[in-house]
Design a protein around this motif. Structure first.
Motif, PDB file in Angstrom:
ATOM      1  N   ASP A 106     -28.210  40.063 -10.221  1.00 42.22           N
ATOM      2  CA  ASP A 106     -30.455  39.303  -9.685  1.00 42.22           C
ATOM      3  C   ASP A 106     -30.151  38.253  -9.885  1.00 42.22           C
ATOM      4  OD1 ASP A 106     -30.319  41.746  -8.058  1.00 42.22           O
ATOM      5  OD2 ASP A 106     -31.833  42.486  -9.774  1.00 42.22           O
ATOM      6  N   ARG A 107     -29.860  37.878 -10.707  1.00 37.29           N
ATOM      7  CA  ARG A 107     -30.091  36.626 -11.623  1.00 37.29           C
ATOM      8  C   ARG A 107     -29.217  35.764 -11.282  1.00 37.29           C
ATOM      9  NH1 ARG A 107     -31.494  37.357 -17.732  1.00 37.29           N
ATOM     10  NH2 ARG A 107     -33.440  39.119 -17.934  1.00 37.29           N
ATOM     11  N   ILE A 108     -28.200  35.535 -11.231  1.00 42.04           N
ATOM     12  CA  ILE A 108     -27.383  34.915 -10.788  1.00 42.04           C
ATOM     13  C   ILE A 108     -27.181  34.880  -8.967  1.00 42.04           C
ATOM     14  CG2 ILE A 108     -24.325  34.769  -9.845  1.00 42.04           C
ATOM     15  CD1 ILE A 108     -24.529  36.570 -12.672  1.00 42.04           C
ATOM     16  N   GLY A 109     -27.579  36.026  -8.733  1.00 39.06           N
ATOM     17  CA  GLY A 109     -27.784  35.657  -7.152  1.00 39.06           C
ATOM     18  C   GLY A 109     -28.684  34.851  -6.623  1.00 39.06           C
ATOM     19  N   ALA A 110     -29.482  34.425  -7.456  1.00 39.12           N
ATOM     20  CA  ALA A 110     -30.987  32.997  -7.391  1.00 39.12           C
ATOM     21  C   ALA A 110     -30.214  32.062  -7.407  1.00 39.12           C
ATOM     22  CB  ALA A 110     -31.972  33.632  -8.552  1.00 39.12           C
ATOM     23  N   LEU A 114     -23.237  35.104  -4.873  1.00 45.11           N
ATOM     24  CA  LEU A 114     -23.077  36.371  -5.282  1.00 45.11           C
ATOM     25  C   LEU A 114     -24.164  37.712  -4.905  1.00 45.11           C
ATOM     26  CD1 LEU A 114     -20.608  37.556  -7.156  1.00 45.11           C
ATOM     27  CD2 LEU A 114     -22.700  37.793  -9.150  1.00 45.11           C
ATOM     28  N   THR A 115     -23.231  38.844  -4.716  1.00 40.25           N
ATOM     29  CA  THR A 115     -23.634  40.153  -4.680  1.00 40.25           C
ATOM     30  C   THR A 115     -23.482  40.944  -4.762  1.00 40.25           C
ATOM     31  OG1 THR A 115     -22.298  40.889  -2.522  1.00 40.25           O
ATOM     32  CG2 THR A 115     -24.405  39.793  -1.570  1.00 40.25           C
ATOM     33  N   TRP A 116     -24.014  42.289  -5.196  1.00 40.45           N
ATOM     34  CA  TRP A 116     -23.850  43.495  -5.850  1.00 40.45           C
ATOM     35  C   TRP A 116     -22.224  44.394  -5.740  1.00 40.45           C
ATOM     36  CZ3 TRP A 116     -23.271  45.542 -10.589  1.00 40.45           C
ATOM     37  CH2 TRP A 116     -22.788  46.758 -10.548  1.00 40.45           C
ATOM     38  N   ASP A 117     -22.771  44.594  -3.792  1.00 38.77           N
ATOM     39  CA  ASP A 117     -21.051  44.810  -3.247  1.00 38.77           C
ATOM     40  C   ASP A 117     -20.396  43.881  -4.062  1.00 38.77           C
ATOM     41  OD1 ASP A 117     -22.094  46.781  -2.129  1.00 38.77           O
ATOM     42  OD2 ASP A 117     -22.499  45.592  -0.257  1.00 38.77           O
ATOM     43  N   ASP A 118     -20.427  42.239  -3.644  1.00 33.76           N
ATOM     44  CA  ASP A 118     -18.742  42.148  -4.115  1.00 33.76           C
ATOM     45  C   ASP A 118     -18.144  41.536  -5.558  1.00 33.76           C
ATOM     46  OD1 ASP A 118     -19.206  39.981  -2.331  1.00 33.76           O
ATOM     47  OD2 ASP A 118     -21.025  39.056  -2.978  1.00 33.76           O
TER      48      ASP A 118
END
Ligand code: AMP
Ligand code: ZN
Ligand code: FE
Ligand code: FE
Length: 279
Positions: A106-110, A114-118
């Protein structure tokens, strides 16, 4: 050659448990221990592989722990995987690791695509999820060159994206391992590059609780660390081990780069609830 610390895709290694045993056999290792983080899920596959290759198998787990503010890794060898108290603690750690990985994504994706599915694409089934899986996802997305680069940047403990996870106290974990019939060995106790290391007083407390040995010989220890740890082991009456901490292609560590003496393994087997699986 006896190498008592290796990881498979049941945690953050890049080879399946059977492939780890096959690689050990090809490397001329006589005895290898499979010690995935906070799980025993790779054991059955490794047992089957060990009975069909020339390499014997020690079933183990590397247990994530805390002591004060420091992270401690405790190797447990030959414990009963059904022991309820130890199982509950490992289940708790794995659950916390999963929530922590999602929080980091979540933090990186901001800031990065990068998503959880990745990340899920990098995780094998029920494997224990760790930062190495996030690293592999970052590499796949072109956001890092390799695991080492990812750990030095986005995944560093000093990065704003870093989140810790729950883990048992190291002295409590030593007692849990012994109660499960396991033989506890402190993994890379002076791996200073990984973060804070514990003072000798904590090792003394762990020894009083039933610690069996120190992993003295390990790539992350310099000559001073090896000398001091060997002295500490001698003064506390602990076994000395040495191992590779192999992670397949995930780290440079090669099987057999550090090894354990046959006398130490003999003590470990005599104290453990399970037998070494011999071909
Ligand atoms: P975690 O337990 O999820 O915080 O991740 C720590 C794991 O990452 C350890 O098992 C290490 O083997 C692995 N690790 C730490 N630093 C590196 C690095 N520079 N390159 C590859 N793997 C690493
Ligand atoms: Zn690892
Ligand atoms: Fe470790
Ligand atoms: Fe390890």
């Amino acid at each position: 050659m006896i190498d008592l610390h290796a990881h498979s895709s049941a945690s953050d290694g890049t080879q399946s448990p059977a492939q780890v045993v096959a690689s050990a056999s090809a490397a001329g290792i006589d005895v290898v221990a499979l010690t995935d983080h906070d799980t025993t899920s790779g054991w059955d596959e490794a047992v089957a592989a060990a009975t069909s290759t020339g390499t014997a198998l020690v079933r183990g787990t590397e247990i994530s722990c805390h002591a004060g503010g420091a992270s401690v890794h405790l190797l447990s060898y030959l414990h009963d995987p059904a022991s309820p108290a130890l199982r509950a603690e490992l289940d708790r750690s794995r659950g916390s690791r999963l929530r922590r990985a999602r929080l980091m994504v979540d933090r990186i994706g901001a800031d990065h695509p990068l998503t959880w599915d990745d990340v899920l694409e990098q995780v094998d089934g029920e494997a224990t999820v760790g930062r190495p899986h996030l690293a592999d996802a970052l590499v796949a997305k072109g956001l890092a060159r390799d695991r080492g680069h990812a750990f030095a940047t986005i995944l560093s403990t000093r990065s704003p994206y870093f989140v810790g996870h729950a883990a048992p106290d190291a002295v409590d974990a030593v007692r849990l391992v012994r109660a499960a019939g396991g033989v506890p060995v402190f993994a890379h106790p002076r791996a200073v590059l990984r973060g804070r290391v514990v003072p000798d007083a904590v090792v003394e407390e762990m020894a009083a609780a039933g610690l069996a040995g120190l992993e003295v010989h390990h790539r992350d220890h310099d000559a001073t660390a090896v000398r001091e740890l060997a002295d500490l082991a001698a003064s506390l009456g602990l076994l000395v081990t040495g191992s590779s901490d192999y992670h397949g292609a995930g780290k440079e560590n090669r099987l057999g780069e550090f090894t354990t003496g046959a006398d130490a393994l003999e003590v470990i087997e005599s104290e453990g609830a399970l037998e070494v699986v011999r071909p």
